[in-house]
Design a protein around this motif. Structure first.
Motif, PDB file in Angstrom:
ATOM      1  N   THR A   1       0.821  -1.207   0.000  1.00 32.17           N
ATOM      2  CA  THR A   1       0.000   0.000   0.000  1.00 32.17           C
ATOM      3  C   THR A   1       0.857   1.261   0.000  1.00 32.17           C
ATOM      4  N   ASN A   2       0.406   2.265  -0.734  1.00 32.47           N
ATOM      5  CA  ASN A   2       0.946   3.617  -0.591  1.00 32.47           C
ATOM      6  C   ASN A   2      -0.115   4.608  -1.026  1.00 32.47           C
ATOM      7  N   VAL A   3       0.101   5.877  -0.750  1.00 29.68           N
ATOM      8  CA  VAL A   3      -0.957   6.872  -0.913  1.00 29.68           C
ATOM      9  C   VAL A   3      -1.267   7.175  -2.371  1.00 29.68           C
ATOM     10  N   ILE A   4      -0.350   6.872  -3.283  1.00 29.28           N
ATOM     11  CA  ILE A   4      -0.601   7.125  -4.698  1.00 29.28           C
ATOM     12  C   ILE A   4      -1.304   5.945  -5.347  1.00 29.28           C
ATOM     13  N   THR A   5      -0.794   4.745  -5.160  1.00 30.07           N
ATOM     14  CA  THR A   5      -1.366   3.548  -5.782  1.00 30.07           C
ATOM     15  C   THR A   5      -2.595   3.043  -5.047  1.00 30.07           C
ATOM     16  N   GLY A   6      -2.617   3.196  -3.738  1.00 31.47           N
ATOM     17  CA  GLY A   6      -3.687   2.625  -2.926  1.00 31.47           C
ATOM     18  C   GLY A   6      -3.298   1.232  -2.486  1.00 31.47           C
ATOM     19  N   ILE A   7      -3.950   0.206  -3.052  1.00 28.43           N
ATOM     20  CA  ILE A   7      -3.651  -1.186  -2.728  1.00 28.43           C
ATOM     21  C   ILE A   7      -3.200  -1.900  -3.994  1.00 28.43           C
TER      22      ILE A   7
END
Length: 281
Positions: free
Chosen positions: A245-251
């Motif tokens: 997870t990260n804030v740009i890609t999401g999941i």
């Protein structure tokens, strides 16, 4: 356009000093934001993580560095772009003013905001092939500094080169205790049966904003038990699902690790709940 200390400058004219401490000593911290629908997603969490990181690094926080001021500067930067997109990736970079060698002459800071357009307003599912491998050449050090979003990312850079050279989409990073910490660009979650698990901050993983949001979502699930606990490499091939997870890609679901292939049903379930939380703010 680049926002440099509150002044908008054309990207091709933005110049940083050769004595910049972020460049010379890695003396910088940054925050990556996803901006969609006229708001910064999870902005309060981002702001307080940035403030906490600056305090830990003993940077002097300016009096005008309020949540409202920084948000205004983010949107000023976005509005100055010659782009009709409604969704952007923005980055706030903060570094200590130049002077001194390893001992800085001042704790005062300078900062910049950059941004680039994104195509999707909310998080989407990527069902394509996504294979990972352990990166064992270097270790993440467990402890507080590894949880911060600083520009000391040489292990991530070397890991990404290893992944590219060996046709992997990502790598799993380990700490000095041989525990799985995270991926090259985000936090790691493991699903086994009815248990969802992610490494604790004490193992050295990034204190991710999406990590925090998903933990809050997972703790409310009736059908699953959520735990923060160390993950051994031996657990990976026994898992039902792995995702990062990260804030740009999401999941991002991981489809393969060595000979083990994974499903993504839990990740898709969480993705819907994450998008709902992002919309409601």
């Amino acid at each position: 356009m680049v926002n440099n200390n509150g002044t908008l400058i054309a990207s091709n004219k933005a110049i940083s000093s050769i004595n910049n401490r972020g460049l010379n000593y890695g003396d910088a911290v940054f925050e990556t934001l996803r901006v969609s629908g006229g708001k910064v997603l999870f902005w309060e969490d981002h702001y307080f993580r940035l403030m906490a990181s600056m305090r830990i690094l003993r940077m002097e926080i300016p009096m005008n560095f309020t949540q409202e001021y920084l948000e205004e500067q983010v949107f000023a930067t976005i509005n100055a772009q010659e782009n009709d997109s409604k969704t952007f990736r923005a980055k706030i970079l903060v570094w200590r003013k130049e002077g001194g060698l390893y001992t800085p002459a001042t704790n005062d800071i300078e900062w910049a905001i950059t941004c680039s357009a994104l195509t999707q307003p909310f998080y989407t599912s990527n069902d394509g092939h996504y294979e990972v491998e352990l990166f064992k050449d270097h270790y993440i050090t467990s402890g507080l500094l590894s949880t911060l979003k600083t520009n000391n990312k040489i292990i991530n850079v070397l890991g990404s080169i290893f992944a590219k050279e060996n046709d992997y989409q990502n790598c799993l990073l380990i700490n000095e205790k041989k525990q799985i910490v995270e991926t090259l660009n985000g936090n790691l979650f493991l699903v086994k049966g009815k248990t969802i698990k992610t490494p604790p901050l004490a193992d050295g993983c990034l204190k991710g904003i999406l990590r925090k949001q998903l933990i809050a979502i997972c703790e409310k699930l009736d059908d699953f038990t959520f735990v923060e606990a160390s993950i051994s490499p031996f657990e990976l091939q026994k898992a039902d699902e792995l995702f990062t997870t990260n804030v740009i890609t999401g999941i991002q679901s991981i489809t393969k690790y060595r000979k083990k292939e994974f499903s993504n049903s839990v990740a898709k379930q969480l993705l819907g709940k994450l998008n709902l939380k992002a919309r409601l703010g």
